[in-house]
Structures are given as structure tokens and as C-alpha cells.
Scaffold this motif. Sequence first.
Motif, mmCIF file in Angstrom:
data_model
loop_
_atom_site.group_PDB
_atom_site.id
_atom_site.type_symbol
_atom_site.label_atom_id
_atom_site.label_comp_id
_atom_site.label_asym_id
_atom_site.label_seq_id
_atom_site.Cartn_x
_atom_site.Cartn_y
_atom_site.Cartn_z
ATOM 1 N N LYS A 82 0.837 -1.202 0.000
ATOM 2 C CA LYS A 82 0.000 0.000 0.000
ATOM 3 C C LYS A 82 0.874 1.257 0.000
ATOM 4 C CE LYS A 82 -3.450 0.267 2.994
ATOM 5 N NZ LYS A 82 -4.010 -0.027 4.320
ATOM 6 N N LYS A 83 1.940 1.185 0.767
ATOM 7 C CA LYS A 83 2.847 2.329 0.824
ATOM 8 C C LYS A 83 3.487 2.572 -0.550
ATOM 9 C CE LYS A 83 6.857 3.922 3.325
ATOM 10 N NZ LYS A 83 7.873 3.610 4.322
ATOM 11 N N LYS A 84 3.843 1.474 -1.234
ATOM 12 C CA LYS A 84 4.426 1.605 -2.580
ATOM 13 C C LYS A 84 3.436 2.268 -3.528
ATOM 14 C CE LYS A 84 8.414 -0.386 -2.061
ATOM 15 N NZ LYS A 84 9.402 0.617 -1.652
ATOM 16 N N ILE A 85 2.194 1.803 -3.469
ATOM 17 C CA ILE A 85 1.175 2.388 -4.349
ATOM 18 C C ILE A 85 1.061 3.890 -4.079
ATOM 19 C CG2 ILE A 85 -1.319 2.437 -4.841
ATOM 20 C CD1 ILE A 85 -1.335 -0.612 -4.309
ATOM 21 N N ALA A 86 1.042 4.238 -2.796
ATOM 22 C CA ALA A 86 0.936 5.660 -2.442
ATOM 23 C C ALA A 86 2.133 6.435 -2.978
ATOM 24 C CB ALA A 86 0.829 5.804 -0.929
ATOM 25 N N GLU A 87 3.308 5.828 -2.912
ATOM 26 C CA GLU A 87 4.510 6.513 -3.413
ATOM 27 C C GLU A 87 4.436 6.746 -4.916
ATOM 28 O OE1 GLU A 87 7.823 4.177 -2.067
ATOM 29 O OE2 GLU A 87 7.662 4.983 -0.020
ATOM 30 N N ILE A 88 3.947 5.737 -5.641
ATOM 31 C CA ILE A 88 3.816 5.881 -7.099
ATOM 32 C C ILE A 88 2.873 7.039 -7.421
ATOM 33 C CG2 ILE A 88 2.934 4.759 -9.197
ATOM 34 C CD1 ILE A 88 3.826 2.060 -7.834
ATOM 35 N N LEU A 89 1.761 7.083 -6.692
ATOM 36 C CA LEU A 89 0.759 8.112 -6.991
ATOM 37 C C LEU A 89 1.226 9.506 -6.574
ATOM 38 C CD1 LEU A 89 -2.431 6.106 -6.021
ATOM 39 C CD2 LEU A 89 -1.566 6.596 -8.317
ATOM 40 N N THR A 90 1.921 9.602 -5.453
ATOM 41 C CA THR A 90 2.424 10.929 -5.065
ATOM 42 C C THR A 90 3.497 11.376 -6.055
ATOM 43 O OG1 THR A 90 3.947 9.901 -3.501
ATOM 44 C CG2 THR A 90 1.907 10.772 -2.596
ATOM 45 N N GLY A 91 4.203 10.403 -6.620
ATOM 46 C CA GLY A 91 5.181 10.724 -7.651
ATOM 47 C C GLY A 91 4.535 11.365 -8.870
ATOM 48 N N LEU A 92 3.285 11.039 -9.100
ATOM 49 C CA LEU A 92 2.541 11.643 -10.205
ATOM 50 C C LEU A 92 1.914 12.976 -9.789
ATOM 51 C CD1 LEU A 92 0.726 8.528 -11.721
ATOM 52 C CD2 LEU A 92 2.587 9.842 -12.741
ATOM 53 N N GLY A 93 2.194 13.395 -8.561
ATOM 54 C CA GLY A 93 1.670 14.679 -8.100
ATOM 55 C C GLY A 93 0.318 14.592 -7.436
ATOM 56 N N LEU A 94 -0.128 13.381 -7.134
ATOM 57 C CA LEU A 94 -1.433 13.251 -6.488
ATOM 58 C C LEU A 94 -1.312 13.441 -4.971
ATOM 59 C CD1 LEU A 94 -2.056 12.021 -9.286
ATOM 60 C CD2 LEU A 94 -3.624 10.464 -8.134
ATOM 61 N N LEU A 95 -2.388 13.952 -4.398
ATOM 62 C CA LEU A 95 -2.408 14.264 -2.980
ATOM 63 C C LEU A 95 -3.243 13.205 -2.269
ATOM 64 C CD1 LEU A 95 -1.592 16.625 -1.036
ATOM 65 C CD2 LEU A 95 -3.851 17.568 -1.467
ATOM 66 N N GLU A 96 -2.692 12.642 -1.187
ATOM 67 C CA GLU A 96 -3.459 11.614 -0.467
ATOM 68 C C GLU A 96 -4.455 12.259 0.484
ATOM 69 O OE1 GLU A 96 -2.822 7.451 1.998
ATOM 70 O OE2 GLU A 96 -1.385 9.059 2.308
ATOM 71 N N THR A 97 -5.655 11.673 0.549
ATOM 72 C CA THR A 97 -6.674 12.151 1.477
ATOM 73 C C THR A 97 -7.059 11.015 2.412
ATOM 74 O OG1 THR A 97 -8.401 11.514 -0.084
ATOM 75 C CG2 THR A 97 -7.632 13.787 -0.189
ATOM 76 N N SER A 98 -7.793 11.333 3.460
ATOM 77 C CA SER A 98 -8.188 10.311 4.420
ATOM 78 C C SER A 98 -9.546 10.677 5.009
ATOM 79 C CB SER A 98 -7.121 10.230 5.521
ATOM 80 O OG SER A 98 -7.580 9.474 6.595
ATOM 81 N N SER A 99 -10.496 9.766 4.879
ATOM 82 C CA SER A 99 -11.860 10.062 5.317
ATOM 83 C C SER A 99 -12.299 9.097 6.409
ATOM 84 C CB SER A 99 -12.836 9.973 4.145
ATOM 85 O OG SER A 99 -12.441 10.832 3.117
ATOM 86 N N TYR A 100 -13.427 9.418 7.017
ATOM 87 C CA TYR A 100 -14.004 8.535 8.044
ATOM 88 C C TYR A 100 -14.447 7.208 7.428
ATOM 89 C CZ TYR A 100 -14.493 12.663 11.080
ATOM 90 O OH TYR A 100 -14.265 13.757 11.853
ATOM 91 N N HIS A 101 -14.421 6.158 8.220
ATOM 92 C CA HIS A 101 -14.972 4.871 7.775
ATOM 93 C C HIS A 101 -16.484 4.865 7.883
ATOM 94 C CE1 HIS A 101 -10.780 3.761 8.428
ATOM 95 N NE2 HIS A 101 -10.995 2.800 7.561
ATOM 96 N N LEU A 102 -16.994 5.729 8.749
ATOM 97 C CA LEU A 102 -18.443 5.886 8.843
ATOM 98 C C LEU A 102 -18.846 7.002 7.902
ATOM 99 C CD1 LEU A 102 -18.811 5.710 12.706
ATOM 100 C CD2 LEU A 102 -19.727 4.073 11.092
ATOM 101 N N THR A 103 -20.074 6.912 7.404
ATOM 102 C CA THR A 103 -20.520 7.957 6.504
ATOM 103 C C THR A 103 -22.009 8.210 6.691
ATOM 104 O OG1 THR A 103 -20.400 8.724 4.220
ATOM 105 C CG2 THR A 103 -20.971 6.415 4.544
ATOM 106 N N THR A 104 -22.534 9.152 5.889
ATOM 107 C CA THR A 104 -23.949 9.488 6.016
ATOM 108 C C THR A 104 -24.715 8.926 4.820
ATOM 109 O OG1 THR A 104 -23.763 11.538 4.778
ATOM 110 C CG2 THR A 104 -23.286 11.661 7.122
#
Lengths: 509, 550
Positions: B367-389
Motif C-alpha cells: 500500500k505504501k508503494k502504491i501511495a509513493e507511485i501516486l504521489t510521484g505523479l503529483g497526487l495528494l493523499e486524502t483520508s476520510s471517516y470509515h463511517l458515513t452518512t
Amino acid sequence: MTQNNKEIIESLSPIERKIMPYLKEQNFDLVIKHSGEDRVTALRALEFLNSKGIINLHISKKKIVDLGTNGIFYKKKGLPERQLLHLIEKKSCSLEEAQKESKLSQNEFRAALGALKKKAMIELKNGKIMLNSPKNEIAKKTLEETFIDELPLDYNQLKPEQLFALNNLRERKEIIEIREEQIIKYEVTELGKQIIKEDLSSAESLIEELTPEMIKIGSWKGKKFRRYDVISQVPRIYGGKRHFVSQATDYARKVWTEMGFKEMSGELIMSSFWNFDALFTAQDHPVREMQDTFFLNKNINLNKDIDVKVINNVKQAHEKGIVGSKGWQYKWDEKTAEKLVLRTHTTCLSARTLSKADKNKLPQKYFAVGKCFRNETLDWKHGFEFNQTEGIVIDENANFAHLLGYLQEFFKKMGFEKIRFRPSYFPYTEPSVEIDVYHPEKKIWLELGGAGIFRPEVTTPLLGKAIPVLAWGPGFDRMLMDYYEIKDLRDMYKNDIKQLRQMKLWIKG
Amino acid sequence: MAILSISRKQFEKDIGKLDEKMENKVAMFGTPIEAITNENIDVEIFPNRPDLLSYGNFKNSFLAFLGKSGKTGLRKIKIEPYNPKKNYEVIIDKSVEKVRPYTACAIVKNLKFDDNKIKEIIDIQEKLHATLGRKRKKAAIGIYPLEEIKLPICYKAIDPDRIKFQPLEFPREITGRQILSQHPAGREYGFLLENYDMYPVFIDASNEVLSMPPIINSHKTGKITRETKEVFVECSGFDLNILKKLLNIIIFSLAEIGGKVYSMNLKYGNKNIATPDLTPESMKISLDNVNKLLGLNLKENDIKKCLEKMGYEYKNKSVLIPAYRTDILHEVDLIEDIAIAYGYENFMPKIPQISTIGEQDKKEVIKKKIAEILTGLGLLETSSYHLTTIDDQIKKTELKETNAVEVMDSKTEYNILRNDLAHYMLKILSENVDVEYPQEIFQLGKIFHQESNIIKEKEHLSIALAPGNFTKAKQIIDYLSKMLNIKFNIVNSSKIPGYFIDGRAAEITFNNKSIGHIGEIHPKILNNFKIKMPVALLEIDIEDVLRELS
């Protein structure tokens, strides 16, 4: 021509040169009109000229009141209240009829009714809408209608009756739009006046952009490059980045592995058995109420996943006690242990790990990092999700002094040099300890997390034998909030892109 | 969290100056300071020490901890033995067996109540109800002015419509059943009785109802005033052992303010029991176990001293436990108290020389590798609640068919587990419409899926690009598959989520299995989220990818 003026001319971009002849009139709209450039481009050119001292640019803002999407529509068709008036003028009808025949939406109808009642132009009698004022009065334009006709207007110059109409209309959906408009003024400086007089044609042969083509054929030879304004601001760019919580949890993983711990992972949905019962939390303990814990209204069959020996041992530990313990002295109910919850701590992973650990290969050390849940409201200091990290050491020779040693090392690596241990309480550890870290700026002790040695009532049913297990499970969010200077817990999940882009990196260790 | 609030003046008079050193001592006793002002000091009492919830008991225990002479060791108070001539008796009728079977009682005389002391006594009761009493379910306490009571007392269960008395702070007499719906305490705790045919009551010899436990006392015979000098105390509940200890906690508190305690005879059928019972329990302790668990080298005399500081008595490898301690289940509980007396600050932390190999979870590494690849493309990681409406998950995305897993009794509108990441990605874009574009974001996290009544947790990856189009999103997935050296296939499919534009979305497969979708978001959905930029989005289940790569 002075050297200075020459350099300035050499630094003019084509667009600046293009608008230069139209500067004299000192009117931005005319500059746009005559140069044929769009507003944004022309303004950028003015900003460049301003920084070169050719003009003095003044940008101010003005609030303009204008029609919104509905407003434009109403201006053509009439406000809903006018439409309703037309209808009632013909015949008085009931509310239902009026809404149906006027073809207004429920919102519009309600707004129209409200507006007319407020003006006392109608009244409701026996469920019927009746006109309440003479026809000539009704025919007159209302303040709101007049106002709509007059738009756009400068907000700061509204007359009292216009302000009144605005406030009435503003509450209603998208009739009015208030936007900010830039007012752009400038005057040409002394230097500017000199430059304007100069012949700019010499600058036309300057190289603007160096293209691959030019390099290939050498057309740059013998030419000058236009000078750049190397001081001026450039548009900001942002890099891709991990979320700050991920950066910190990754760091925690590194710390744990450096200390020789192996990662445990597992589900966020857990049976009450692992989350509570295996951790010697009595079934009537307040934490097991819906008030505190998220239950899922679903059960699992314990016997399917868990060794029946482990279940029976846990039952015995609760009911009568085990290895010299008195237990909680009540009737343990398997159904209660089968209820699914969102895990309230990562300690449930430790319990499950103990039940699978190979006792012949000790010592063993495990850690976990992950999300946990509690049924909480959402405000600046409460939230229903939080991050926890957890470590256990299974070692025949482990003792309390070791626990404190591990804790000291762990928190040092997390960046806290000065820590203190004080007594605490958890149902599943004894002795229990709370870790406070000293905050050098705030000069206070911050409570960072609990730890202890698992009780024999926990370890014996799971390991089959009372082997000491050191355990600690500090909450992670407090460390994060301190590091990133976050005051509001909700900001941890807000995903404010601006904030995420600008937030510093996690640099520790 | 139970808090004991102590007057600073009282503390400094009884114990000593409250300076930084003393504050530290209070924390090191296991009662951390929650708040401190010029008037008051609030300490937290952990759930294992309900006996410290009264100031008198706290003071005595803390002075012992400080080693004050005369305060260490077992605390003793004198109990006047039962005198048959005086009717100090409670008859427990068989009828209570099914409702609330046990009670433990005492009489305390020679009391001088003032408003402060009355408040303190009510306060202790409330706190004990909330903690040890488990909101009165397990145990409840009643205290009554003895002057208003004719002994002996009977504890029995009767028909709620036949129970009639004026409850505390209520204008008139009502029935037991009416109390449940009309009295505030009845409404709060009524659920503890409402399913029984008979409700328990204490009744005195002149047939006057004293109380209907665990709900409410009588206004006439159950209210302590400044005139009260003598009281009858009862604890009712389901575990006689706990009730006895609860009674002891109250007795020790009342003795502290000058009360003289009298024993009562409880008639359980043919069996007579005398309470309060202050006989200390005895538990074996081994010096070896103490030293092994704590990593210390204490002598027998050391642990004797430590135990005495914590209110115990040590004799011949056995420990006598004060009769108000409810938390001593095992030797380790004694060992912890030895550690507290020894002082947590006096331990020398050490790390043993043992060798283990550290290792991160393989899936987390990928998962960390995937995140690194995507940040390398300039993407920003976000993080949301597991609960939703429901609004975000179902309404705005216009997904009709979802099998959302609900959590019970959520205190917020977040009451279902998220079914996908996509709706959260759109929500994030909708909350950032004023922020500079392009906004290119991703998220890795678990989603919850119900399959034939089993809830599955799956790791997902979602990417959203604004402004974005199909090509750009496909470029990213192509790059990702190349970097991970696996093959994602983009295929036409009829099963595309409704939030995409028909004809501009596709299915993503991995090892011939559908793992998600990619496409441009339909403008009506963008409208629902108030997003004014074209958005390309993809979401895939990465469980199989993680499995293959780890």
C-alpha cells in the motif's frame, strides 16, 4: 536613451509592448478595448508594468448586487408573488388550488405566500386566499420588483429601500447574487511617460521564447533575448504528498520494526469476544454499552473461528476465575460475546495474536497501528474515529521495569525525551501505567497513553499459561495534533486540500 | 469518569501544602489531578477504586500512602454488636428473590449533618451508583433518618399498584407503577423494574414505605435533613458480596464524620447474617512473584511496608485486605499496589537483551508503494471517516442499490459504514471548490460490503481528478500497473455505476476478475455535489493485488 530605459524596454514582454500605446488614457477599460486583449491578460500586463515602475496600479474591490439564476428568470416572468397575485386577482382560491394552478414549486409558493402576507396584500380566510388591498395598489410594482429592474447596483451605494428589498430577496433561493468586482485604476509614472515616448520597435527583434527549432537552425545568433523580471512572483505549484496521518503511521511502523516488533493486522469489525471478553472486561462493564461502543446489530458464531478451549477458558476466567483469581463472579453469556462491534482499541489484535502464538518460540514482539472507534459526538475535542498504536512483548522473563524501558525508548523515538509514568487502570492489565510526556513549550504533562502487564486472567486462557505479556497502546492523534499544531480534532479528517498541500512533512527520528 | 472534588483548604489542613511536589504525589497515588484552582482540586478516581470516592476515605488512604504514622495498615472502626432487644433487624422476604434478592444494612448514630455533609453523602451515593452500582442496576444505596422509622424493617416485593407513598421531592402520594412514569427518577431508572410483576420495597414496622429500590426513597421516611442524627443505611442488589463492600465504603465514610456504627441482623429465611461485616479477606502473596513481576529485589520487610502504606496488613506470607476493597481478584492486584507504594518514579526502566526480528505487514508495504507511485505523479493523499452518512453515500451519488451496514445508536448522522471511497472523493472535491485547481487526489482504505449477511472488509484505492477526463485517469492506471508490474485490463461492461457518464466509463479487471471502475462523472452527480469542474474518477478493490504482490 539611457541605459536604464534601454534595459526596461528589453524586458518588456510582447503583451506589455502591445498595450503600451494605449496607456496614456489611464483607463483600464479603454486599454482592453483598444488592445483587443482579454481582461485577465491585460491586467497581468499592467501588473508587470507596475513592478517595472512604468505605472502605479491600484486594485480595489467593490461588492456588486446582481441577479442570480432565478432572478434572471423572474425578471422575465415576474416574481412568484406577482404570478400568484395574477391568479388570485381572477378568483380567490384555496391554498391547494392556488399552488396547483400557479404552477409554482412548493418553495416558490411558500415564499410568494409569505411575501404577500408580509405586505398585507392577501389574507387567508377559511383556507382560501383573499385579496386584501385595492386593485390599483396591487398593480403597483413592489419594492422588490423595482429593485430587480434596477440591478446591477453597487452594494455600498444602496438606498435604504433598496437595502430593504435586498434583504427580503436574499433569503430566497438564487434570486440575488452578490459578487465582488475589481476596480482597476492606474496612472503612468514619469518613467512611464519617457518609455511611452521611446521607439519600441527595437524590442521587437528580441527573442521571446527559445524554441527547439531556433536551437536547431541557429536563428538565435546575433539576436538579443528579452530580459525577464526575475524578481516577480510566479504561480505556486504543489507536489503530490502522503496524508499527514499516513506519514506519521509510516514513521511509527519504522520505529516499531527498528525495535524488533512484527506487525499484526486485522479487521476493524471485531467480535465482542476479542474486543472485550478475551481482555477480561466483564460483560456488564459500561464500555460495553451502545452509549460508548458502536455495535452492528449482527452476531458471529464464536465456535466457527475460535478454539473451543479458548472460549471455555475465557468463560471460566470471568465466572470463577483462573490461576488463583476470583474472577468477576457472574454468569458469562456466549451470545453477548458474539456481538459484532467496531473495534474500540487495537488491543483486540493483541488478544487474538496471543491465542495463536507459539509458546515454544518465545520471546515474541508484535505491534499494530490502526483506526479504532467509539460512539462519540463530533466537535473540536471529540470524534468517533481515532488512531491507536499498540505493542506487546511475550517473554517468560518480562517484568514491569522492562515495560518502562520499552516505553521510554518508544516515546523517545516518537520525539518525547521527558516522560513520566504514573499508576492507572485498565480491566486487562495489572500493574497498569499511564505515560505522560512533558510539553516543553506549554510546560505541562500531556497524557499520551496506557500500558501494563496483561492480567493472568487474560494470558492464561489465551496462551494456556500465565506468561507475562507487556502491552502498551498509546493513542496516536494527540501526538499528531501536537506535531502539526492542530487544535480541532475534526481537522484530522477534513481533507482541506489547501491545508494538506501546505502542511509540513513529518520529520522525526 | 468519576471525579472527587476536594476543597483545597480542607486538603491543606488535613494533608499538607498543595505544592508541585504534593501534586505529583497525588498523581503517583493513582488519582491524577483533572483540574486545580485556588478553591478546589479535582482528582480522577479509577473504576477499580470506588472506595476513594468519598473525601474521608481518600484522605485516610492517601495519608497512609504518604507513610503518615498511625494511618498505615488496616483501618479499623468499632462496630457495636447486634442487640436483640433493640430490634435492629431487617427481615428479607422470599418475594424479593426474583426481583432484587439481597440487601446489606447498618445503623449509624451520633451524626451531625450540616448542608455540606448532606451534600457530600448524596454525592458519594450518586458516584457509587454510577460506578460500582452500574447505574443502580447491580447495586443501589439508600440512607434514611432513623428517627422517622419504627424497627424492625422488612424488605419485600409487592404488587406495584399496591405500593403507595410520597416519593422524594414529589407533591403527593402515588403508586409504585405511577412512580415509573411520573417521577424523574422513575423515568430514568424505571427500566430496571418495569418487567417485573412485583417491585421491591423497604417497609418499617408501622407499615410505612421507606423506599422502592433502586428507584426512589419516601419523602417522609427517606430524607436526610439537618435534624437527622441517626440513619439506617441499606444497599440492595444482586451480589451480596459486592453489597457488603459497598456498605462498608459508606460506613467508613460516615465513621469519618463522627458516626457510631451498629450492626444489624439480616434474616434471610432461617439464616441470620450480621452486617456490616468488616472481616478482612486474606490472600497469599509470594515474595518471588512480586520481585519477578516488578523486576525488583525487595525483601519481605519491604513488601510489608509497601502493603501497609496501601492500607493492607501483611502476616506470614498472607495479606489482609480491607473490607471495602472491591478490586482485589488476584495476587497481581496486590503486586500493583506494592509498585504504587514503592513509587513508579523509583523504577529503573531497562530493556532486556533479547533478539527478535522486526517486520512490517506485507500488505501495508505494498500500500505504501502504491501511495509513493501516486504521489510521484503529483497526487495528494486524502483520508476520510470509515463511517458515513446516507445523504453522501446513497442520495447524492444516486446509487439506488446499496447494502449499507448500519451502526446502532450513533450519536451523529454518520451511522452507516462506507460502501465505497468514491462518494468520499466527490465529497472532498465538493468541499474544496474554492481551492486552486487542478485537484488530483487519491485515497487508500477499507470499505465494508455485505455479502449474504456476512460483512466483508476490503482495501480499496480511489483516484479523482478535477479537472479530469477519461484519458488522464486511464494514463494513471496504466502507469500504476506498469510500476507494480501487474496487468489491469480496461474492458467494456454493462455494469457501470450510475454516477458515470454512459459510454465514458469502463470496468477494470485484474486476473479476469472485476475489481472496479473508471470513468467521467455524470454532470447531474457533479451538480448534486455542487462541483463545477469535470471529474474523472476510478475506484478499485486492491485485495487481490495486495495478495499477489505480497
